[in-house]
Motif scaffolding. Structure first.
Motif, PDB file in Angstrom:
ATOM      1  N   GLY A  11       0.801  -1.214   0.000  1.00  9.57           N
ATOM      2  CA  GLY A  11       0.000   0.000   0.000  1.00  9.57           C
ATOM      3  C   GLY A  11       0.832   1.261   0.000  1.00  9.57           C
ATOM      4  N   ALA A  12       0.491   2.148   0.887  1.00  8.72           N
ATOM      5  CA  ALA A  12       1.089   3.475   0.923  1.00  8.72           C
ATOM      6  C   ALA A  12       2.532   3.464   1.410  1.00  8.72           C
ATOM      7  CB  ALA A  12       0.254   4.371   1.829  1.00  8.72           C
ATOM      8  N   VAL A 152      -1.797   9.449   0.963  1.00  7.93           N
ATOM      9  CA  VAL A 152      -2.693   8.930  -0.077  1.00  7.93           C
ATOM     10  C   VAL A 152      -3.815   9.947  -0.305  1.00  7.93           C
ATOM     11  CG1 VAL A 152      -2.233   6.502   0.434  1.00  7.93           C
ATOM     12  CG2 VAL A 152      -4.122   7.632   1.560  1.00  7.93           C
ATOM     13  N   PRO A 153      -4.322  10.027  -1.527  1.00  4.52           N
ATOM     14  CA  PRO A 153      -5.453  10.930  -1.795  1.00  4.52           C
ATOM     15  C   PRO A 153      -6.685  10.494  -0.988  1.00  4.52           C
ATOM     16  CG  PRO A 153      -4.491  10.107  -3.856  1.00  4.52           C
ATOM     17  CD  PRO A 153      -3.868   9.335  -2.733  1.00  4.52           C
ATOM     18  N   ARG A 155      -9.732   9.971  -1.795  1.00  2.98           N
ATOM     19  CA  ARG A 155     -10.562   8.925  -2.420  1.00  2.98           C
ATOM     20  C   ARG A 155      -9.973   7.530  -2.201  1.00  2.98           C
ATOM     21  NH1 ARG A 155      -7.741  11.478  -6.106  1.00  2.98           N
ATOM     22  NH2 ARG A 155      -6.523  10.328  -7.624  1.00  2.98           N
ATOM     23  N   ARG A 156      -8.658   7.436  -1.978  1.00 10.82           N
ATOM     24  CA  ARG A 156      -8.023   6.124  -1.759  1.00 10.82           C
ATOM     25  C   ARG A 156      -8.140   5.662  -0.304  1.00 10.82           C
ATOM     26  NH1 ARG A 156      -3.892   4.194  -5.183  1.00 10.82           N
ATOM     27  NH2 ARG A 156      -4.511   2.290  -4.165  1.00 10.82           N
ATOM     28  N   MET A 157      -8.535   6.577   0.605  1.00 15.72           N
ATOM     29  CA  MET A 157      -8.662   6.188   2.009  1.00 15.72           C
ATOM     30  C   MET A 157      -9.736   5.132   2.221  1.00 15.72           C
ATOM     31  SD  MET A 157      -7.992   9.661   4.180  1.00 15.72           S
ATOM     32  CE  MET A 157      -8.352   8.889   5.759  1.00 15.72           C
ATOM     33  N   ARG A 158     -10.627   4.951   1.262  1.00 14.74           N
ATOM     34  CA  ARG A 158     -11.648   3.902   1.387  1.00 14.74           C
ATOM     35  C   ARG A 158     -11.051   2.522   1.190  1.00 14.74           C
ATOM     36  NH1 ARG A 158     -16.260   6.301  -2.391  1.00 14.74           N
ATOM     37  NH2 ARG A 158     -15.118   4.900  -3.745  1.00 14.74           N
ATOM     38  N   ASP A 159      -9.851   2.462   0.640  1.00 17.96           N
ATOM     39  CA  ASP A 159      -9.170   1.192   0.386  1.00 17.96           C
ATOM     40  C   ASP A 159      -8.107   0.969   1.460  1.00 17.96           C
ATOM     41  OD1 ASP A 159      -7.749  -0.982  -0.530  1.00 17.96           O
ATOM     42  OD2 ASP A 159      -7.153  -0.050  -2.430  1.00 17.96           O
ATOM     43  N   ARG A 161      -6.011  -1.318   1.977  1.00 16.55           N
ATOM     44  CA  ARG A 161      -4.744  -1.791   1.438  1.00 16.55           C
ATOM     45  C   ARG A 161      -3.862  -0.635   0.955  1.00 16.55           C
ATOM     46  NH1 ARG A 161      -2.950  -6.953  -1.447  1.00 16.55           N
ATOM     47  NH2 ARG A 161      -3.512  -7.962   0.221  1.00 16.55           N
ATOM     48  N   ALA A 162      -4.495   0.350   0.326  1.00 21.36           N
ATOM     49  CA  ALA A 162      -3.760   1.480  -0.212  1.00 21.36           C
ATOM     50  C   ALA A 162      -3.469   2.539   0.846  1.00 21.36           C
ATOM     51  CB  ALA A 162      -4.558   2.116  -1.351  1.00 21.36           C
ATOM     52  N   SER A 163      -4.186   2.499   1.959  1.00 17.50           N
ATOM     53  CA  SER A 163      -4.104   3.571   2.952  1.00 17.50           C
ATOM     54  C   SER A 163      -3.167   3.299   4.111  1.00 17.50           C
ATOM     55  CB  SER A 163      -5.503   3.846   3.512  1.00 17.50           C
ATOM     56  OG  SER A 163      -6.341   4.302   2.475  1.00 17.50           O
TER      57      SER A 163
END
Length: 170
Positions: A11-12, A152-153, A155-159, A161-163
């Motif tokens: 992720g991030a 992270v942007p 909109r990506r905080m909902r994911d 894995r990415a956050s």
């Protein structure tokens, strides 16, 4: 790798550094400080802090649970909330980003030289008449910062894995 560690690395974590996380911490002033009592009961409370070069300072009443119980283990956990979204967060339910870490904590007695040297930084935390009697908790982050939503942007905080990220404390 499996589980959380794998998600964090993918992720991030590739974008977030310990220095970036520390800068985010220094821009905030509120955290949740957690510790255990000598009998093993968990406790947490919100605190206002001032940031030093690589540590946080919290002023507490000399008879507070924090001043009394933290010296028993010298270990605390800290979670800093990082407000994101600006005006958009007033319209939509955008949760704050978070930075969590465990730390070693030292409770300084009133009048300690460390406190006197920090009086300018701490003046914003404690009224002048209480500064001479309060205890200062000096918090030294250890090991890793665990973050959510840093770097992270929105909109990506909902994911998740990415956050998420796990980065070494600088």
């Amino acid at each position: 790798m499996t589980g959380l560690t794998e998600a964090v690395v993918e992720g991030a974590a590739s974008k977030v550094t310990g220095e970036r996380v520390w800068r985010a911490i220094t821009k905030q002033s509120f955290a949740v400080l957690s510790y255990v009592t000598p009998t093993g009961q968990p406790r947490s409370s919100g605190v206002v802090y001032a940031a030093g070069p690589r540590q946080l300072y919290v002023a507490v009443a000399p008879d507070s649970w924090k001043a009394v119980h933290i010296p028993a283990t010298d270990q605390v956990a800290v979670t800093v909330l990082v407000r994101r979204g600006g005006l958009l967060s007033l319209v939509f339910p955008i949760p704050p980003a978070t930075i969590s870490f465990h730390a070693r904590a030292v409770v300084h007695q009133a009048g300690a030289p460390t406190i006197d040297a920090l009086s300018t930084q701490l003046a914003g935390l404690v009224p002048a008449e209480r500064l001479s009697s309060c205890r200062i908790i000096e918090i030294f982050p250890e090991d890793h910062f665990l973050t959510y939503g840093i770097g992270v942007p929105l909109r990506r905080m909902r994911d998740p894995r990415a956050s998420r990220a796990r980065v070494p404390v600088p």
